[in-house]
Design a protein around this motif. Structure first.
Motif, short mmCIF file in Angstrom:
data_model
loop_
_atom_site.label_atom_id
_atom_site.label_comp_id
_atom_site.label_asym_id
_atom_site.label_seq_id
_atom_site.Cartn_x
_atom_site.Cartn_y
_atom_site.Cartn_z
N GLY A 52 46.95 55.76 -10.40
CA GLY A 52 46.31 55.14 -9.25
C GLY A 52 44.81 55.32 -9.13
N ALA A 53 44.18 55.98 -10.12
CA ALA A 53 42.74 56.22 -10.03
C ALA A 53 41.95 54.94 -10.29
N HIS A 54 40.75 54.90 -9.70
CA HIS A 54 39.75 53.91 -10.11
C HIS A 54 38.96 54.58 -11.22
N VAL A 55 38.99 54.00 -12.41
CA VAL A 55 38.37 54.65 -13.58
C VAL A 55 37.17 53.84 -14.06
N THR A 56 36.02 54.52 -14.17
CA THR A 56 34.88 53.94 -14.87
C THR A 56 34.90 54.52 -16.28
N PHE A 57 34.95 53.63 -17.26
CA PHE A 57 35.15 54.01 -18.66
C PHE A 57 33.89 53.68 -19.45
N VAL A 58 33.09 54.70 -19.71
CA VAL A 58 31.82 54.51 -20.43
C VAL A 58 32.10 54.78 -21.90
N THR A 59 32.01 53.74 -22.71
CA THR A 59 32.46 53.88 -24.09
C THR A 59 31.44 53.41 -25.12
N GLY A 60 31.34 54.18 -26.19
CA GLY A 60 30.60 53.75 -27.37
C GLY A 60 31.48 52.85 -28.21
N PRO A 61 30.99 52.44 -29.38
CA PRO A 61 31.74 51.52 -30.25
C PRO A 61 32.98 52.21 -30.86
N ALA A 62 34.12 52.10 -30.19
CA ALA A 62 35.34 52.79 -30.62
C ALA A 62 36.20 51.87 -31.49
N ASP A 63 37.18 52.46 -32.16
CA ASP A 63 38.10 51.68 -32.99
C ASP A 63 39.17 51.00 -32.15
N VAL A 64 39.53 51.65 -31.04
CA VAL A 64 40.63 51.11 -30.22
C VAL A 64 40.05 50.40 -28.99
N PRO A 65 40.73 49.36 -28.50
CA PRO A 65 40.21 48.64 -27.33
C PRO A 65 40.33 49.49 -26.07
N PRO A 66 39.48 49.25 -25.07
CA PRO A 66 39.60 50.00 -23.82
C PRO A 66 40.91 49.64 -23.11
N PRO A 67 41.43 50.56 -22.31
CA PRO A 67 42.71 50.27 -21.63
C PRO A 67 42.52 49.23 -20.53
N HIS A 68 43.61 48.60 -20.13
CA HIS A 68 43.57 47.65 -19.01
C HIS A 68 43.35 48.40 -17.71
N VAL A 70 40.58 49.42 -16.19
CA VAL A 70 39.40 50.27 -15.96
C VAL A 70 38.16 49.39 -15.83
N ASP A 71 37.10 49.95 -15.25
CA ASP A 71 35.79 49.30 -15.30
C ASP A 71 35.10 49.77 -16.57
N VAL A 72 34.93 48.85 -17.53
CA VAL A 72 34.36 49.23 -18.83
C VAL A 72 32.84 49.10 -18.80
N VAL A 73 32.15 50.12 -19.25
CA VAL A 73 30.71 50.04 -19.48
C VAL A 73 30.50 50.36 -20.95
N SER A 74 30.09 49.38 -21.74
CA SER A 74 29.91 49.58 -23.18
C SER A 74 28.48 49.93 -23.49
N ILE A 75 28.31 50.99 -24.26
CA ILE A 75 26.97 51.44 -24.65
C ILE A 75 26.96 51.71 -26.15
N GLN A 76 25.75 51.89 -26.69
CA GLN A 76 25.62 52.25 -28.11
C GLN A 76 25.13 53.69 -28.28
N THR A 77 24.07 54.05 -27.56
CA THR A 77 23.40 55.33 -27.83
C THR A 77 23.72 56.37 -26.75
N ALA A 78 23.41 57.62 -27.06
CA ALA A 78 23.61 58.72 -26.10
C ALA A 78 22.74 58.52 -24.86
N GLN A 79 21.52 58.06 -25.06
CA GLN A 79 20.64 57.85 -23.91
C GLN A 79 21.22 56.76 -22.99
N GLU A 80 21.77 55.71 -23.60
CA GLU A 80 22.42 54.67 -22.79
C GLU A 80 23.67 55.21 -22.09
N MET A 81 24.39 56.11 -22.77
CA MET A 81 25.58 56.70 -22.16
C MET A 81 25.19 57.52 -20.93
N LEU A 82 24.13 58.30 -21.05
CA LEU A 82 23.67 59.11 -19.90
C LEU A 82 23.30 58.21 -18.72
#
Ligand code: CTP
Ligand code: CA
Length: 227
Positions: A52-68, A70-82
């Motif tokens: 039941g959580a609201h999930v913000t999912f901050v992800t780099g370029p992963a092999d697996v797709p993000p789960p259904h 969640v709010d996906v935020v796609s980034i490349q670098t560590a600075q962008e992740m921060l």
């Protein structure tokens, strides 16, 4: 939102999850990165959504797709992740499952570095921000529960215990990623939950089972710490 999910134990809670590797460019065609499929972070986000959580999912370029769900935020670098993590706060809990590159290339080249001469290129590195430590040490707006991972070899528990204290997070899930464990890139994980007062080894189990157990613990802890 699905009615069954909205009634879960994490209903009304915002949980931030980082996942996957970061890519640090060398030039337009090359980068440095850590090994990470994103499987464990994705499983955790999925388990949180299922409760039941609201999930913000901050992800780099992963092999697996993000789960259904969640709010996906796609980034490349560590600075962008921060930056993405800071923008996603406030959160009730945060789980840092990303394999963040510790270093970036100090000045990435805008043009492709050519093999032309006989001289090998040299790369100067700069240290990336520590996202887990930054959030753990927030004076205001710190999530009530901050969870990190520590992929270690050799003295796994000692390294992870020191890491938890240094960074200031509440829990660290430590895992032994020595090649002979087969954990890197595999479907299973063997973690030890390190908190201020204990180191609790969990049996080796699937990444989905680790995620479920962690999500249950997060739900319990947020429920008892709620005022
Ligand atoms: N982490 C982070 N930002 C970084 C580096 C790590 O948020 N720049 C987080 C990871 O997501 C993980 C935890 O910190 O939850 C531990 O990562 P790890 O690489 O094991 O720790 P480091 O402090 O980078 O130590 P090491 O020298 O062992 O790599
Ligand atoms: Ca690191």
């Amino acid at each position: 939102v699905d009615a069954a999910l909205a009634d879960g134990p994490l209903k009304g809670k915002h949980v931030l999850v980082t996942s996957g590797p970061t890519h640090e460019p060398i030039d337009p065609v090359r980068y440095i990165a850590n090994r990470s499929s994103g499987a464990q972070g994705t499983a955790i986000a999925k388990a949180l959504v299922a409760r039941g959580a609201h999930v913000t999912f901050v992800t780099g370029p992963a092999d697996v797709p993000p789960p259904h769900g969640v709010d996906v935020v796609s980034i490349q670098t560590a600075q962008e992740m921060l930056t993405a993590v800071q923008a996603a706060l406030p959160a009730d809990a945060a789980v840092f499952a990303a394999a963040v590159a510790d270093w970036r290339v100090e000045s990435a080249s805008d043009s492709k570095i050519k093999k032309s001469g006989k001289k090998l290129p040299t790369i100067a590195f700069a240290e990336n921000p520590d996202i887990l430590a930054t959030v753990s040490q927030l004076k205001t707006g710190r999530p009530a529960l901050v969870v990190g991972f520590a992929a270690e070899t050799d003295d796994v528990i000692a390294h992870a215990t020191a890491k938890r204290e240094r960074k200031g997070c509440d829990w660290i899930l430590a895992n032994d990623v020595s090649p002979e464990t087969g954990i890197m890139g595999g479907a299973e994980n063997a973690v030890t939950l390190i908190s201020a007062d204990k180191a609790e080894p969990w049996p080796r189990m699937g990444k989905d089972a680790v995620a479920a157990r962690l999500a249950d613990l997060i739900a319990e802890t947020l429920a008892t710490s709620a005022k």
